[in-house]
Scaffold this active site. Structure first.
Site, PDB file in Angstrom:
ATOM      1  N   HIS A 169       0.630  -0.926  -0.125  1.00  0.00           N
ATOM      2  CA  HIS A 169      -0.376  -0.130  -0.157  1.00  0.00           C
ATOM      3  C   HIS A 169       0.917   0.993   0.810  1.00  0.00           C
ATOM      4  CE1 HIS A 169       0.549  -0.881   4.585  1.00  0.00           C
ATOM      5  NE2 HIS A 169       0.810   0.600   4.568  1.00  0.00           N
TER       6      HIS A 169
HETATM    7  C1  T46 Z   1       2.279   1.564   6.767  1.00  0.00           C
HETATM    8  C2  T46 Z   1       3.153  -0.087   6.971  1.00  0.00           C
HETATM    9  C3  T46 Z   1       4.938   0.084   7.290  1.00  0.00           C
HETATM   10  C4  T46 Z   1      -4.998  -0.357  13.057  1.00  0.00           C
HETATM   11  O1  T46 Z   1      -6.045  -0.670  13.858  1.00  0.00           O
HETATM   12  N1  T46 Z   1      -4.568   0.916  13.515  1.00  0.00           N
HETATM   13  C5  T46 Z   1      -3.332   0.769  13.035  1.00  0.00           C
HETATM   14  O2  T46 Z   1      -2.630   1.741  13.773  1.00  0.00           O
HETATM   15  C6  T46 Z   1      -2.827  -0.199  11.599  1.00  0.00           C
HETATM   16  C7  T46 Z   1      -1.539   0.231  11.432  1.00  0.00           C
HETATM   17  C8  T46 Z   1      -3.250  -1.176  11.663  1.00  0.00           C
HETATM   18  N2  T46 Z   1      -4.887  -1.292  12.079  1.00  0.00           N
HETATM   19  C9  T46 Z   1      -4.823  -2.358  11.177  1.00  0.00           C
HETATM   20  C10 T46 Z   1      -5.936  -2.415   9.877  1.00  0.00           C
HETATM   21  C11 T46 Z   1      -5.122  -3.982   9.677  1.00  0.00           C
HETATM   22  O3  T46 Z   1      -6.719  -4.178   9.641  1.00  0.00           O
HETATM   23  O4  T46 Z   1      -4.650  -3.458  11.990  1.00  0.00           O
HETATM   24  C12 T46 Z   1      -4.730  -4.408  10.690  1.00  0.00           C
HETATM   25  C13 T46 Z   1      -3.451  -4.583   9.904  1.00  0.00           C
HETATM   26  O5  T46 Z   1      -2.818  -3.465   8.909  1.00  0.00           O
HETATM   27  P1  T46 Z   1      -1.912  -3.957   7.967  1.00  0.00           P
HETATM   28  O6  T46 Z   1      -2.465  -4.966   7.164  1.00  0.00           O
HETATM   29  O7  T46 Z   1      -2.442  -2.228   7.304  1.00  0.00           O
HETATM   30  O8  T46 Z   1      -0.315  -3.484   7.793  1.00  0.00           O
HETATM   31  P2  T46 Z   1       0.786  -4.366   7.273  1.00  0.00           P
HETATM   32  O9  T46 Z   1       1.589  -4.658   8.190  1.00  0.00           O
HETATM   33  O10 T46 Z   1       0.828  -4.165   5.736  1.00  0.00           O
HETATM   34  O11 T46 Z   1       0.678  -2.137   7.200  1.00  0.00           O
HETATM   35  C14 T46 Z   1       1.512  -1.797   8.313  1.00  0.00           C
HETATM   36  C15 T46 Z   1       0.616  -0.846   8.327  1.00  0.00           C
HETATM   37  O12 T46 Z   1      -0.656  -0.834   8.428  1.00  0.00           O
HETATM   38  C16 T46 Z   1       1.209   1.142   7.090  1.00  0.00           C
HETATM   39  O13 T46 Z   1       0.328   2.215   7.391  1.00  0.00           O
HETATM   40  O14 T46 Z   1       3.290   1.707   6.219  1.00  0.00           O
HETATM   41  O15 T46 Z   1       3.107  -1.225   8.064  1.00  0.00           O
END
Ligand code: T46
Length: 136
Positions: free
Chosen positions: A51
């Site tokens: 993303h």
């Molecule tokens: C990024 C990279 C480096 C939340 O509810 N609150 C939060 O602050 C975050 C970061 C995530 N979430 C939820 C959203 C999803 O349902 O946690 C779940 C996993 O998040 P995501 O799939 O976006 O995780 P990554 O590791 O792919 O990405 C994260 C960050 O979301 C993003 O901002 O830049 O780490």
């Protein structure tokens, strides 16, 4: 790559060990509103991210172990290895990122400029490419 910068975190070392400090505005370019960390990545083939953000600024540090951050500005890709707690990666908005190659017991901590907001994410790569085109 434009929009990405390595920041050296200040290190105060003495016989008791290392103390690293990142302070606004010296090492941290924004006021932190949120901290999250990624750990217990059990499969070395795991890739996270896929993303970009529209407004969010972030600083990432791998506190233990290592991982690779793949950056994409819509026309080229670059890999940044985070492998020590003194090396921080500052990402401005508008860069696609994928996190991969997590070593066993690695911990990636992320300092963010804003609270969590799903509407700030671009999670579709074609949409990201169009977004970058419009930015030009
Ligand atoms: C990024 C990279 C480096 C939340 O509810 N609150 C939060 O602050 C975050 C970061 C995530 N979430 C939820 C959203 C999803 O349902 O946690 C779940 C996993 O998040 P995501 O799939 O976006 O995780 P990554 O590791 O792919 O990405 C994260 C960050 O979301 C993003 O901002 O830049 O780490």
């Amino acid at each position: 790559m434009e929009g990405a910068e390595i920041i050296q975190v200040a290190n105060i070392r003495d016989q008791r060990g290392d103390l690293f400090v990142a302070e606004y505005p010296k090492e941290l370019p924004f006021v932190v509103r949120r901290v999250y960390y990624i750990c217990n990545v059990e499969n070395s083939k795991t890739i996270r991210g896929f993303h970009a953000h529209k407004k969010l600024h972030q600083v990432m540090i791998c506190l233990g172990g290592s991982c690779d951050i793949v950056l994409d500005d819509g026309s080229k890709r670059e890999i940044v290895k985070l492998d020590n707690p003194g090396k921080a990666l500052y990402l401005k908005p508008g860069l696609w990122r994928e996190m991969q190659n997590f070593s066993v017991n690695s911990t990636l901590v992320v300092f963010a400029s804003e609270e969590y907001d799903e509407s700030d994410y671009i999670r579709d790569y074609d949409e990201f490419k169009r977004y970058r085109e419009e930015m030009r």
